[in-house]
Structure formats: structure tokens, C-alpha cells
Design a protein around this motif. Structure first.
Motif, mmCIF file in Angstrom:
data_model
loop_
_atom_site.group_PDB
_atom_site.id
_atom_site.type_symbol
_atom_site.label_atom_id
_atom_site.label_comp_id
_atom_site.label_asym_id
_atom_site.label_seq_id
_atom_site.Cartn_x
_atom_site.Cartn_y
_atom_site.Cartn_z
ATOM 1 N N GLY A 1 -21.738 15.444 -25.364
ATOM 2 C CA GLY A 1 -21.487 16.854 -25.105
ATOM 3 C C GLY A 1 -22.325 17.752 -25.979
ATOM 4 N N ARG A 2 -22.397 17.433 -27.276
ATOM 5 C CA ARG A 2 -23.198 18.252 -28.176
ATOM 6 C C ARG A 2 -24.684 18.166 -27.838
ATOM 7 N N PHE A 3 -25.138 16.997 -27.415
ATOM 8 C CA PHE A 3 -26.555 16.843 -27.094
ATOM 9 C C PHE A 3 -26.910 17.648 -25.836
ATOM 10 N N ALA A 4 -26.042 17.595 -24.824
ATOM 11 C CA ALA A 4 -26.285 18.398 -23.625
ATOM 12 C C ALA A 4 -26.278 19.885 -23.956
ATOM 13 N N SER A 5 -25.357 20.301 -24.821
ATOM 14 C CA SER A 5 -25.313 21.697 -25.255
ATOM 15 C C SER A 5 -26.582 22.081 -26.005
ATOM 16 N N HIS A 6 -27.085 21.165 -26.835
ATOM 17 C CA HIS A 6 -28.295 21.419 -27.609
ATOM 18 C C HIS A 6 -29.510 21.588 -26.690
ATOM 19 N N ILE A 7 -29.613 20.749 -25.680
ATOM 20 C CA ILE A 7 -30.711 20.873 -24.728
ATOM 21 C C ILE A 7 -30.620 22.205 -23.989
ATOM 22 N N GLY A 8 -29.411 22.582 -23.607
ATOM 23 C CA GLY A 8 -29.236 23.866 -22.947
ATOM 24 C C GLY A 8 -29.663 25.026 -23.826
ATOM 25 N N ARG A 9 -29.349 24.956 -25.112
ATOM 26 C CA ARG A 9 -29.756 26.025 -26.032
ATOM 27 C C ARG A 9 -31.269 26.086 -26.165
ATOM 28 N N LEU A 10 -31.927 24.936 -26.244
ATOM 29 C CA LEU A 10 -33.380 24.918 -26.365
ATOM 30 C C LEU A 10 -34.044 25.567 -25.156
ATOM 31 N N LEU A 11 -33.494 25.324 -23.975
ATOM 32 C CA LEU A 11 -34.122 25.805 -22.748
ATOM 33 C C LEU A 11 -33.766 27.246 -22.401
ATOM 34 N N HIS B 1 -28.493 28.792 -15.820
ATOM 35 C CA HIS B 1 -28.852 27.474 -16.355
ATOM 36 C C HIS B 1 -27.927 27.086 -17.506
ATOM 37 N N ALA B 2 -27.594 28.075 -18.362
ATOM 38 C CA ALA B 2 -26.716 27.784 -19.494
ATOM 39 C C ALA B 2 -25.347 27.330 -19.017
ATOM 40 N N LEU B 3 -24.826 27.948 -17.958
ATOM 41 C CA LEU B 3 -23.523 27.540 -17.424
ATOM 42 C C LEU B 3 -23.584 26.139 -16.827
ATOM 43 N N MET B 4 -24.691 25.805 -16.186
ATOM 44 C CA MET B 4 -24.842 24.462 -15.622
ATOM 45 C C MET B 4 -24.821 23.408 -16.728
ATOM 46 N N PHE B 5 -25.582 23.665 -17.790
ATOM 47 C CA PHE B 5 -25.579 22.730 -18.913
ATOM 48 C C PHE B 5 -24.208 22.671 -19.567
ATOM 49 N N HIS B 6 -23.524 23.815 -19.651
ATOM 50 C CA HIS B 6 -22.212 23.816 -20.295
ATOM 51 C C HIS B 6 -21.207 22.990 -19.503
ATOM 52 N N ARG B 7 -21.241 23.076 -18.193
ATOM 53 C CA ARG B 7 -20.290 22.287 -17.402
ATOM 54 C C ARG B 7 -20.514 20.794 -17.618
ATOM 55 N N LEU B 8 -21.772 20.406 -17.729
ATOM 56 C CA LEU B 8 -22.071 19.012 -18.027
ATOM 57 C C LEU B 8 -21.562 18.639 -19.421
ATOM 58 N N ALA B 9 -21.847 19.500 -20.404
ATOM 59 C CA ALA B 9 -21.438 19.227 -21.781
ATOM 60 C C ALA B 9 -19.920 19.247 -21.921
ATOM 61 N N HIS B 10 -19.257 20.204 -21.255
ATOM 62 C CA HIS B 10 -17.802 20.325 -21.357
ATOM 63 C C HIS B 10 -17.105 19.121 -20.725
ATOM 64 N N GLY B 11 -17.673 18.640 -19.602
ATOM 65 C CA GLY B 11 -17.104 17.449 -18.976
ATOM 66 C C GLY B 11 -17.161 16.244 -19.892
ATOM 67 N N ALA B 12 -18.292 16.081 -20.600
ATOM 68 C CA ALA B 12 -18.413 14.977 -21.557
ATOM 69 C C ALA B 12 -17.451 15.166 -22.724
ATOM 70 N N TRP B 13 -17.320 16.407 -23.200
ATOM 71 C CA TRP B 13 -16.437 16.700 -24.332
ATOM 72 C C TRP B 13 -14.986 16.373 -24.000
ATOM 73 N N ARG B 14 -14.549 16.722 -22.818
ATOM 74 C CA ARG B 14 -13.159 16.461 -22.423
ATOM 75 C C ARG B 14 -12.876 14.967 -22.312
ATOM 76 N N ARG B 15 -13.901 14.178 -22.028
ATOM 77 C CA ARG B 15 -13.714 12.728 -21.933
ATOM 78 C C ARG B 15 -13.844 12.025 -23.284
ATOM 79 N N GLY B 16 -14.050 12.815 -24.337
ATOM 80 C CA GLY B 16 -14.179 12.245 -25.670
ATOM 81 C C GLY B 16 -15.578 11.793 -26.013
ATOM 82 N N TRP B 17 -16.549 12.114 -25.169
ATOM 83 C CA TRP B 17 -17.937 11.763 -25.455
ATOM 84 C C TRP B 17 -18.569 12.924 -26.235
ATOM 85 N N PHE B 18 -18.170 13.047 -27.487
ATOM 86 C CA PHE B 18 -18.516 14.237 -28.254
ATOM 87 C C PHE B 18 -20.013 14.347 -28.514
ATOM 88 N N TRP B 19 -20.666 13.233 -28.859
ATOM 89 C CA TRP B 19 -22.104 13.318 -29.111
ATOM 90 C C TRP B 19 -22.853 13.725 -27.846
#
Length: 251
Positions: free
Chosen positions: A53-63, A33-51
Motif C-alpha cells: 500500500g505504501r509503495f503504491a501510494s509512493h508511486i502515485g505521489r511521484l507521478l 490519477h491520484a485517486l486511482m493509485f489511492h484505491r489500489l493502495a487503500h485496497g492493499a492497506w485494508r488487506r494488511g499488505w502495508f508495504w
């Protein structure tokens, strides 16, 4: 995306004997699950959608209890086993086929932005539970980091690092130590193998010195015999040395 997920599921089933089915891995393994969330977050980060990406990473950490910065780069078939407490920093890079256990930190030692602050793991690296790998250096392909080790320097490919601070195990030297210890009847590794106890370090130093002294004496005797000088072995052994007493002192 789905091909990467299938690879991840297959790699978990190969490496974890507790995994009974693909459905179990997909629904019950937080590392997946953590890798799935990271791929989503990393994709946003690479496109410059930093917030985002961090929010998706935060949700992944909570879960999942696994914190992966969206800027981190993670290869294929990476297995995060158990995973609770794993922290992977922004500039960390993880190669293909790595295995990371719970409580691992891939952290940084610098506060400067834009620098390589976190470690790079080569292919097939195994990082044991609770280990801390701190700094912008490389852990070589196929290396192993022991549980609770604190690594602050590069680890060569195929090597094993243990202890705090971590040291690289030298299999040839450790074998020579053990052979010498057995030869004199001293159990040097009874309770101190791979530990950083000062007494153990001192004893290991003595064993290393003894091994090297024996090697030099054998070389001298061989040269003397080759020169036609035959030595008469009339030196009596030292009866004052009690290896059993030395072993009991360490135990």
C-alpha cells in the motif's frame, strides 16, 4: 472500480469549466490519477499488505505530486483540482462530492498511533488552495475553507472558515458592520476585509459596539415613547468626527 472512475470523470466535467472532454480528464488530470493509485493502495492497506500500500501510494505521489496515505478514506466523486502539493494523512476521511485544491494539507497534530489524528470532511466540503486543516475534528457538510486558512477547530455544517488561525464568518454580523460603516461614511473594508490585521480587528470591535449601542438606544426610545415620554431631539451632532479621515488612515 470502473463505475467509480466514471463518476469521478463526470464530476470533474461538472465542476471544472476548463475540462473539454472525458478523454482529456482521464489522461491529463493528476487528481484523477491520484485517486486511482489511492484505491489500489487503500485496497492493499485494508488487506494488511502495508508495504504494498505504501509503495503504491509512493508511486502515485511521484507521478502526480499528490500524497495520499493508503489508510485515508475517500468518498465518491471527490475532485482534487490541480493537486500539486496536496497531502492527506492516514486517519483522514473525505466525504462524497468534496473539492480540494492545490497545496491543501489534511494533517495531524498528535504523534500517538491508533488515534484519530487527521480531520474528517463531510459531504460537499470545499477546501481552498493552500489551506491547512490540522487535527482529528470534523468539517461539517457543505462547509467551505478559504484559501491559505489554517483550521485547528471544528467547522459547522454550511459555514465558511477563513484566516490564520481560521475564524468562522458570521454573515449577519458582517452585514451589520458594513451597514454601520456605510452609515457613518467609513470604508472599514477597503483593504482589510477577512484579514487578521490588528487595526482591522480593533475597528471591527468598535463597529460591533456601535451597532449594539444603537440597538439599545432605539429600544430605550421606543419604551419611553410607549410610556408617553416624548424626547426633544436638541442634541447637536459632533462635528469633530471625520469618517473620511479615518478611512484614509486605514488605507
Amino acid at each position: 472500480m470502473f463505475s467509480r472512475l466514471r463518476e469521478d470523470l463526470a464530476s470533474v466535467r461538472e465542476r471544472d469549466p476548463a475540462a473539454r472532454s472525458t478523454l482529456e480528464v482521464l489522461t491529463c488530470y493528476p487528481g484523477i490519477h491520484a485517486l486511482m493509485f489511492h484505491r489500489l493502495a487503500h485496497g492493499a492497506w485494508r488487506r494488511g499488505w502495508f508495504w504494498a500500500g505504501r509503495f503504491a501510494s509512493h508511486i502515485g505521489r511521484l507521478l502526480t505530486g499528490i500524497e495520499i496515505h493508503p489508510g485515508a478514506r475517500i468518498g465518491r466523486r471527490v475532485f482534487i483540482d490541480h493537486g500539486m502539493g496536496v497531502v492527506i494523512g492516514e486517519t483522514a476521511e473525505i466525504g462524497d462530492d468534496c473539492t480540494i485544491y492545490q497545496g491543501v494539507t489534511l494533517g495531524g497534530t498528535s504523534l500517538y498511533r491508533g488515534t484519530k489524528r487527521h480531520p474528517t470532511l463531510g459531504r460537499g466540503v470545499v477546501v481552498g488552495a493552500g489551506a491547512k486543516v490540522l487535527g482529528g475534528f470534523t468539517v461539517g457538510d457543505g462547509a467551505k475553507v478559504g484559501s491559505n486558512a489554517v483550521v485547528v477547530k471544528p467547522v459547522p455544517a454550511g459555514a465558511t472558515a477563513v484566516g490564520n488561525p481560521a475564524r468562522i464568518l458570521d454573515s449577519e454580523r458582517d452585514a451589520a458592520r458594513e451597514q454601520k460603516a456605510e452609515q457613518i461614511g467609513f470604508s472599514a473594508y477597503g483593504v482589510t476585509r477577512d484579514m487578521d490585521d490588528p487595526v482591522a480587528k480593533a475597528l471591527h470591535g468598535l463597529l460591533d459596539h456601535s451597532v449594539e449601542t444603537d440597538r439599545r438606544l432605539q429600544a430605550i426610545l421606543a419604551r419611553l415613547e410607549a410610556a408617553g415620554i416624548k424626547l426633544d431631539d436638541t442634541v447637536a451632532p459632533n462635528d469633530d468626527f471625520d469618517p473620511g479621515r479615518l478611512s484614509r488612515m486605514v488605507d
